[in-house]
Each structure stands twice: as C-alpha cells, then as structure tokens.
Design an enzyme around this catalytic site. Structure first.
Site, short mmCIF file in Angstrom:
data_model
loop_
_atom_site.label_atom_id
_atom_site.label_comp_id
_atom_site.label_asym_id
_atom_site.label_seq_id
_atom_site.Cartn_x
_atom_site.Cartn_y
_atom_site.Cartn_z
N ASN A 1 64.81 19.53 43.40
CA ASN A 1 65.59 18.29 43.28
C ASN A 1 66.92 18.36 44.04
OD1 ASN A 1 67.12 20.00 41.70
ND2 ASN A 1 67.06 18.74 39.85
N GLU B 1 73.13 19.87 39.10
CA GLU B 1 72.00 18.96 39.16
C GLU B 1 72.42 17.63 39.81
OE1 GLU B 1 69.26 20.32 38.58
OE2 GLU B 1 68.83 20.72 36.47
N ASP C 1 74.70 31.31 37.93
CA ASP C 1 74.44 30.57 36.70
C ASP C 1 73.68 31.40 35.67
OD1 ASP C 1 72.03 30.66 38.08
OD2 ASP C 1 72.05 28.55 38.61
N HIS D 1 69.26 20.76 43.70
CA HIS D 1 70.39 21.44 43.04
C HIS D 1 70.72 22.75 43.75
CE1 HIS D 1 67.70 23.70 39.85
NE2 HIS D 1 67.80 24.41 40.95
P1 PGA Z 1 63.25 29.01 43.16
O1 PGA Z 1 64.53 28.32 42.51
O2 PGA Z 1 63.76 29.99 44.14
O3 PGA Z 1 62.55 29.66 42.00
O4 PGA Z 1 62.46 27.92 43.81
C1 PGA Z 1 65.55 27.88 43.33
C2 PGA Z 1 66.60 27.17 42.54
O5 PGA Z 1 66.27 26.53 41.53
O6 PGA Z 1 67.77 27.22 42.92
#
Ligand code: PGA
Length: 242
Positions: free
Chosen positions: A136, A143, A67, A138
């Site tokens: 969350n 999302e 992404d 995702h």
């Molecule tokens: P993070 O992000 O490794 O910074 O916790 C993970 C994500 O949002 O996929």
C-alpha cells in the site's frame, strides 16, 4: 532518486549488503536504520556472510529499527525484536546495547515513542536508512493517510497491512492492529536511504511511487524529496514502470 534495476532478488540483496558494508567500513560508529519483513532477509543473510568472511565489523555499529508491533512481547516469534535477533544480530559481532527497537510491550506507548525520539536525537540521526515498501506504499508503518506523523508514534495498521502480514501469523485475528513506527521526518532526516523493492506483488505500488508527484496516500512517494535515496528494485517489481 537513483534507481538501480537488478536482475533478480539475489542481486538486489548483494547490492544492498554492499552499500551497508561500505557505510560501516567508511565511518566509525555508523548509525544504520533497519527494516523488517521478507524483503531485507536476503540482505541480512549477505551481511552475515560478509561478516563470516571478515569483510565487515559491526563492533561499533549502532542500529535503530523502523518499527515494532503494538502490543507484542519481545519473545513473541513475530515480534521485530525476535526477527532481528534471529535474522541478523545473533550471527554478527554487534553489541546488543547498540541496537534499538521500540518496546512493543510498553504500558505507555506515547512515553515509549518519546524516549525513542530522544535516543534518535541524542545519536544525531541516521547515516543510512534501509527501507522496504508495503504493497500500500507504506514505509516503516507510516500508512497511507490524509496526514502523516513526523516523529515516532503509535499508529493503527490498515486492513491491507494486517492482511499482508497475516501470512506470518496463524490467523488474521492474531495480527496486532497497532504499531510503533518512526515518523516521516525521522526517515527523511537520514543522510542516505536505500529502499528495497522486490517481486511482482510490488510492481503496482512501485509504479505509483515513481509517478512525478508526492502524496501522503503513497508515503514512499515522499522519498522524492530526499537528496540521497537509492532505489534497488528487481525486474519483477520494475515490470510496470514506464
Ligand atoms: P515485505 O514488507 O518486505 O514483507 O513485503 C515490506 C513492508 O511492509 O515494509
């Protein structure tokens, strides 16, 4: 899902780097799906170390990132393009022509997603996809929602993701509110998947993900449908598992 509980983040990072090394050493022109965020940083640093020791050669490796924020310029220090160069690509012998990250500054995001999908299709899909997980649930920037998209698309970020990612920006209002992300089908089509889950702040969502049910409200729960997924989770993140 194959679950590997690691004693700590260092062990998790070493194990993830080892799996990526095996993939790259076992198959020419391996296609690796890459993630950004804090979690894969240790893995990338291990990969750089393995490269410096001559144990891995990236010269024919192809990468696709999950992404990118929209809208953001490539040279913005918080763009995922910048992140990948700083934390991995600039330190290994990968040919930058073989690295792919959706252009977060494209005037027409839908055209950009379509061309990203075409590139993914022309390469025949991903051999090994590396994932993190949002607090969350995702994966990529897919999302939680009533419906998820199959292919690369423009997505509106949830307030939870914006809040989580605001730690990288001066102000929460500086966090882009949209992103381009590979879709669920793009991820689930990968031959192998590893998902990295670290830290107490991921314990709750990890427990949700391991409930015996699949829901678009926890996009990572869809990995239950994938035939070859390995979960690398440290003890902190596993602390609420049954
Ligand atoms: P993070 O992000 O490794 O910074 O916790 C993970 C994500 O949002 O996929």
């Amino acid at each position: 899902m194959n679950i590997v509980i690691c004693n700590n983040y260092g062990e998790l990072s070493k194990k993830a780097a080892h799996i990526i090394k095996e993939q790259i050493n076992d198959k020419q022109n391996s296609v690796i799906g890459l993630a950004t965020g804090s979690t894969p940083l240790g893995t990338y640093s291990e990969l750089i170390d393995l490269y410096k020791k001559g144990k891995i050669n990236f010269s024919d490796t192809i990468t696709f990132n999950l992404d990118e924020y929209y809208r953001i310029k490539k040279d913005h220090p918080q763009s995922y393009d910048y992140f990948m160069n700083e934390n991995l690509f600039n330190h290994i012998n990968i040919d930058k022509k073989n690295t792919h990250i959706a252009n977060g500054d494209a005037d027409n995001p839908n055209d950009e997603c379509e061309s990203y999908n075409k590139m993914l299709d022309s390469i025949g899909g991903i051999d090994l996809q590396v994932l993190g997980i949002g607090s969350n649930g995702h994966i990529g920037f897919n999302e939680p929602a009533q419906e998820l998209s199959a292919r690369t698309h423009l997505v509106k970020l949830t307030s939870k993701t914006i809040e989580d990612n605001s730690r990288f920006f001066n102000n929460v209002s500086d966090v882009p509110t949209q992103a381009l992300t590979m879709g669920m089908a793009d991820i689930l089509k990968a031959k192998k998947i590893i998902i990295l889950i670290s830290g107490v702040n991921k314990a709750k969502i990890a427990a949700e993900m391991f409930k015996n049910r699949i829901t678009t409200q926890v996009p990572a729960s869809m990995l239950h449908m994938h035939p070859n997924t390995t979960v690398l989770i440290d003890k902190d993140a596993a602390s609420m598992l049954p």
